[in-house]
Design a protein around this motif. Structure first.
Motif, PDB file in Angstrom:
ATOM      1  N   SER A   9      -6.711   6.017  -8.390  1.00 47.09           N
ATOM      2  CA  SER A   9      -7.684   5.177  -7.690  1.00 47.09           C
ATOM      3  C   SER A   9      -7.170   3.779  -7.354  1.00 47.09           C
ATOM      4  O   SER A   9      -7.855   3.028  -6.671  1.00 47.09           O
ATOM      5  CB  SER A   9      -8.974   5.053  -8.523  1.00 47.09           C
ATOM      6  N   GLY A  10      -5.990   3.425  -7.829  1.00 46.70           N
ATOM      7  CA  GLY A  10      -5.464   2.090  -7.581  1.00 46.70           C
ATOM      8  C   GLY A  10      -5.065   1.872  -6.131  1.00 46.70           C
ATOM      9  O   GLY A  10      -4.891   2.828  -5.361  1.00 46.70           O
ATOM     10  N   GLN A  11      -4.911   0.609  -5.771  1.00 53.30           N
ATOM     11  CA  GLN A  11      -4.564   0.265  -4.395  1.00 53.30           C
ATOM     12  C   GLN A  11      -3.256   0.915  -3.955  1.00 53.30           C
ATOM     13  O   GLN A  11      -3.163   1.484  -2.866  1.00 53.30           O
ATOM     14  CB  GLN A  11      -4.438  -1.255  -4.254  1.00 53.30           C
ATOM     15  N   LEU A  12      -2.231   0.821  -4.796  1.00 59.65           N
ATOM     16  CA  LEU A  12      -0.927   1.352  -4.420  1.00 59.65           C
ATOM     17  C   LEU A  12      -0.918   2.870  -4.416  1.00 59.65           C
ATOM     18  O   LEU A  12      -0.377   3.490  -3.490  1.00 59.65           O
ATOM     19  CB  LEU A  12       0.159   0.810  -5.353  1.00 59.65           C
ATOM     20  N   ALA A  13      -1.505   3.487  -5.426  1.00 62.97           N
ATOM     21  CA  ALA A  13      -1.519   4.952  -5.498  1.00 62.97           C
ATOM     22  C   ALA A  13      -2.189   5.542  -4.255  1.00 62.97           C
ATOM     23  O   ALA A  13      -1.660   6.468  -3.618  1.00 62.97           O
ATOM     24  CB  ALA A  13      -2.231   5.414  -6.767  1.00 62.97           C
ATOM     25  N   ARG A  14      -3.332   4.999  -3.889  1.00 65.09           N
ATOM     26  CA  ARG A  14      -4.047   5.540  -2.730  1.00 65.09           C
ATOM     27  C   ARG A  14      -3.293   5.258  -1.434  1.00 65.09           C
ATOM     28  O   ARG A  14      -3.272   6.082  -0.513  1.00 65.09           O
ATOM     29  CB  ARG A  14      -5.464   4.957  -2.694  1.00 65.09           C
ATOM     30  N   SER A  15      -2.653   4.102  -1.360  1.00 66.90           N
ATOM     31  CA  SER A  15      -1.878   3.773  -0.161  1.00 66.90           C
ATOM     32  C   SER A  15      -0.650   4.671  -0.038  1.00 66.90           C
ATOM     33  O   SER A  15      -0.280   5.080   1.072  1.00 66.90           O
ATOM     34  CB  SER A  15      -1.465   2.299  -0.191  1.00 66.90           C
ATOM     35  N   VAL A  98       6.756  -0.440 -10.857  1.00 63.43           N
ATOM     36  CA  VAL A  98       6.210  -1.536 -10.058  1.00 63.43           C
ATOM     37  C   VAL A  98       5.845  -2.686 -10.992  1.00 63.43           C
ATOM     38  O   VAL A  98       5.108  -2.503 -11.965  1.00 63.43           O
ATOM     39  CB  VAL A  98       4.984  -1.078  -9.251  1.00 63.43           C
ATOM     40  N   SER A  99       6.385  -3.867 -10.686  1.00 66.79           N
ATOM     41  CA  SER A  99       6.155  -5.035 -11.537  1.00 66.79           C
ATOM     42  C   SER A  99       5.555  -6.170 -10.716  1.00 66.79           C
ATOM     43  O   SER A  99       5.038  -5.952  -9.617  1.00 66.79           O
ATOM     44  CB  SER A  99       7.459  -5.444 -12.229  1.00 66.79           C
ATOM     45  N   THR A 100       5.618  -7.377 -11.246  1.00 64.89           N
ATOM     46  CA  THR A 100       4.789  -8.452 -10.731  1.00 64.89           C
ATOM     47  C   THR A 100       5.506  -9.792 -10.627  1.00 64.89           C
ATOM     48  O   THR A 100       6.462 -10.055 -11.371  1.00 64.89           O
ATOM     49  CB  THR A 100       3.557  -8.628 -11.649  1.00 64.89           C
ATOM     50  N   ASP A 101       5.012 -10.632  -9.728  1.00 62.87           N
ATOM     51  CA  ASP A 101       5.487 -12.012  -9.614  1.00 62.87           C
ATOM     52  C   ASP A 101       5.142 -12.833 -10.854  1.00 62.87           C
ATOM     53  O   ASP A 101       5.743 -13.888 -11.090  1.00 62.87           O
ATOM     54  CB  ASP A 101       4.880 -12.680  -8.374  1.00 62.87           C
ATOM     55  N   TYR A 102       4.191 -12.365 -11.665  1.00 57.48           N
ATOM     56  CA  TYR A 102       3.768 -13.131 -12.835  1.00 57.48           C
ATOM     57  C   TYR A 102       4.783 -13.092 -13.972  1.00 57.48           C
ATOM     58  O   TYR A 102       4.508 -13.622 -15.052  1.00 57.48           O
ATOM     59  CB  TYR A 102       2.399 -12.633 -13.311  1.00 57.48           C
ATOM     60  N   VAL A 103       5.939 -12.480 -13.759  1.00 53.57           N
ATOM     61  CA  VAL A 103       7.008 -12.598 -14.760  1.00 53.57           C
ATOM     62  C   VAL A 103       7.651 -13.978 -14.685  1.00 53.57           C
ATOM     63  O   VAL A 103       8.433 -14.345 -15.564  1.00 53.57           O
ATOM     64  CB  VAL A 103       8.098 -11.507 -14.593  1.00 53.57           C
ATOM     65  N   GLU A 184      -0.035  -6.538   1.640  1.00 55.75           N
ATOM     66  CA  GLU A 184      -0.923  -5.405   1.922  1.00 55.75           C
ATOM     67  C   GLU A 184      -0.348  -4.152   1.250  1.00 55.75           C
ATOM     68  O   GLU A 184       0.845  -3.887   1.328  1.00 55.75           O
ATOM     69  CB  GLU A 184      -1.032  -5.218   3.435  1.00 55.75           C
ATOM     70  N   ALA A 185      -1.208  -3.403   0.574  1.00 52.93           N
ATOM     71  CA  ALA A 185      -0.742  -2.276  -0.244  1.00 52.93           C
ATOM     72  C   ALA A 185      -0.030  -1.212   0.571  1.00 52.93           C
ATOM     73  O   ALA A 185       0.885  -0.551   0.068  1.00 52.93           O
ATOM     74  CB  ALA A 185      -1.912  -1.669  -1.007  1.00 52.93           C
ATOM     75  N   HIS A 186      -0.427  -1.027   1.825  1.00 49.07           N
ATOM     76  CA  HIS A 186       0.268  -0.037   2.647  1.00 49.07           C
ATOM     77  C   HIS A 186       1.705  -0.471   2.938  1.00 49.07           C
ATOM     78  O   HIS A 186       2.600   0.376   3.057  1.00 49.07           O
ATOM     79  CB  HIS A 186      -0.490   0.197   3.958  1.00 49.07           C
ATOM     80  N   ASP A 187       1.925  -1.783   3.066  1.00 49.18           N
ATOM     81  CA  ASP A 187       3.292  -2.274   3.240  1.00 49.18           C
ATOM     82  C   ASP A 187       4.124  -1.989   1.993  1.00 49.18           C
ATOM     83  O   ASP A 187       5.289  -1.574   2.084  1.00 49.18           O
ATOM     84  CB  ASP A 187       3.287  -3.780   3.513  1.00 49.18           C
ATOM     85  N   LEU A 188       3.539  -2.231   0.841  1.00 49.91           N
ATOM     86  CA  LEU A 188       4.240  -1.946  -0.411  1.00 49.91           C
ATOM     87  C   LEU A 188       4.549  -0.456  -0.513  1.00 49.91           C
ATOM     88  O   LEU A 188       5.662  -0.057  -0.882  1.00 49.91           O
ATOM     89  CB  LEU A 188       3.387  -2.397  -1.588  1.00 49.91           C
ATOM     90  N   ALA A 189       3.579   0.381  -0.148  1.00 45.90           N
ATOM     91  CA  ALA A 189       3.791   1.829  -0.176  1.00 45.90           C
ATOM     92  C   ALA A 189       4.912   2.238   0.780  1.00 45.90           C
ATOM     93  O   ALA A 189       5.789   3.042   0.423  1.00 45.90           O
ATOM     94  CB  ALA A 189       2.495   2.552   0.190  1.00 45.90           C
ATOM     95  N   ASP A 190       4.897   1.692   2.002  1.00 45.20           N
ATOM     96  CA  ASP A 190       5.945   2.017   2.971  1.00 45.20           C
ATOM     97  C   ASP A 190       7.319   1.616   2.448  1.00 45.20           C
ATOM     98  O   ASP A 190       8.313   2.333   2.642  1.00 45.20           O
ATOM     99  CB  ASP A 190       5.675   1.309   4.305  1.00 45.20           C
ATOM    100  N   GLY A 191       7.381   0.465   1.785  1.00 41.68           N
ATOM    101  CA  GLY A 191       8.657   0.022   1.228  1.00 41.68           C
ATOM    102  C   GLY A 191       9.160   0.950   0.136  1.00 41.68           C
ATOM    103  O   GLY A 191      10.349   1.297   0.089  1.00 41.68           O
ATOM    104  N   LEU A 192       8.263   1.383  -0.744  1.00 40.82           N
ATOM    105  CA  LEU A 192       8.670   2.292  -1.814  1.00 40.82           C
ATOM    106  C   LEU A 192       9.105   3.641  -1.254  1.00 40.82           C
ATOM    107  O   LEU A 192      10.051   4.256  -1.762  1.00 40.82           O
ATOM    108  CB  LEU A 192       7.528   2.468  -2.813  1.00 40.82           C
ATOM    109  N   LEU A 193       8.441   4.089  -0.200  1.00 37.90           N
ATOM    110  CA  LEU A 193       8.845   5.351   0.425  1.00 37.90           C
ATOM    111  C   LEU A 193      10.201   5.201   1.113  1.00 37.90           C
ATOM    112  O   LEU A 193      11.008   6.141   1.115  1.00 37.90           O
ATOM    113  CB  LEU A 193       7.777   5.810   1.417  1.00 37.90           C
ATOM    114  N   ALA A 194      10.473   4.028   1.682  1.00 39.20           N
ATOM    115  CA  ALA A 194      11.795   3.773   2.267  1.00 39.20           C
ATOM    116  C   ALA A 194      12.867   3.786   1.184  1.00 39.20           C
ATOM    117  O   ALA A 194      13.969   4.322   1.373  1.00 39.20           O
ATOM    118  CB  ALA A 194      11.801   2.428   3.000  1.00 39.20           C
ATOM    119  N   ALA A 195      12.547   3.205   0.030  1.00 40.01           N
ATOM    120  CA  ALA A 195      13.495   3.219  -1.087  1.00 40.01           C
ATOM    121  C   ALA A 195      13.727   4.641  -1.584  1.00 40.01           C
ATOM    122  O   ALA A 195      14.861   5.026  -1.919  1.00 40.01           O
ATOM    123  CB  ALA A 195      12.979   2.329  -2.222  1.00 40.01           C
TER     124      ALA A 195
END
Length: 294
Positions: A9-15, A98-103, A184-195
């Protein structure tokens, strides 16, 4: 290529599920079948799905809440990735964490690059950094991708919160001295799929750690103001935004003043850039307000 994604149900999983057709076969698995607080659920799911890759997109992301429950934060954000890394290594498949800028502590004035030394200010940041380190140690065939300020039409996020608040309030105070990259989560998803496609061609990732976030710098105030400008132009909810300092908006967990991420290494190695934040926010607000105008 079959990719097992943690969470449903998360933003990235659904994207990822929405962006994958034609690129990969995405299998979303979440609780109770795969519960990040119960590592005994991991192996049965891996055995039954038999994926070519695992993307750990699920996490405990309640930044303030985690200050009161650090053990749970580390169980979900560090111990679970450690076990997933161990199991994927035994299965001979790669893992993407998937990690975060908060590191980062936010003290630099420029965007952070992958070689900058982390110094998290919060339980959330520390638990996510521990997750990065666990994945790095547990499976040499890994990719850690840090992102920031994720927004989408799914789940809970800043854009949806602002629009909801504006439906009942005429005036809002928003922090203006914390800066980052709305993504935007779809951008993140597209990037992970490219990787993932790069891994499939090369049978490996060029390096183990990357930053991937939206283009452009924004404060929370900048983001809120743009949300309402777009929404108002479409006849949607809007409010007057008053900029305030972090000292006027106390929170249990201290946020980094600057958590901008430099994503040039990701663009170089995977030939992919996330979109410019104003454009992406405009499109998202348009979708969320139900307008047909673009």
């Amino acid at each position: 290529m079959k990719i097992l994604v943690t969470g449903t149900s998360g933003q990235l999983a659904r994207s990822l599920a929405e962006r994958a057709p034609g690129k990969a076969d995405i299998v979303l698995v979440g609780r109770p079948d795969l519960d990040l607080e119960d590592p005994t659920t991991f192996a049965p799911v891996l055995n039954s799905v038999a994926p070519d890759m695992v993307i750990n997109a699920a996490a405990h992301t309640g930044v303030d809440q985690q200050e009161d429950e650090p053990e749970r934060a580390f169980r979900i954000n560090a111990e679970a990735p450690a076990e997933l890394a161990r199991l994927t290594r035994l299965a001979g498949i790669p893992i993407v964490q998937v990690s975060t800028d908060y590191v980062f502590d936010g003290r630099l004035e420029r965007p952070y690059v992958e070689t900058d030394i982390p110094n998290p200010l919060t339980v959330y940041g520390r638990s996510k950094l521990a997750g990065e380190e666990a994945v790095r140690a547990g499976n040499p065939d890994h990719l850690v991708v840090r992102t920031a300020w994720v927004i989408s039409c799914h789940g809970r996020n800043f854009v949806k919160t602002m629009l909801s608040l504006a439906a009942t309030r005429d005036r809002l105070q928003v922090v203006a001295d914390q800066f980052g990259n709305p993504t935007e989560a779809h951008d993140l998803a597209d990037g992970l799929l490219a990787a993932a496609a790069t891994w499939q061609k090369r049978r490996g990732f060029p390096q183990g750690l990357y930053h991937l976030a939206g283009q452009g710098r924004a404060s929370w105030y900048d983001l809120a103001a743009h949300i309402f400008d777009v929404s108002a132009s479409l006849g949607g909810p809007s409010a007057f935004v008053e900029p305030v300092g972090s000292d006027q908006w106390p929170a249990k967990a201290a946020r980094p003043a600057n958590s901008q991420l430099n994503s040039e290494a990701f663009a170089r190695d995977f030939n992919y850039r996330a979109g410019e934040w104003r454009e992406r926010v405009g499109a998202l607000v348009t979708e969320l307000t139900g307008s047909t105008h673009r």
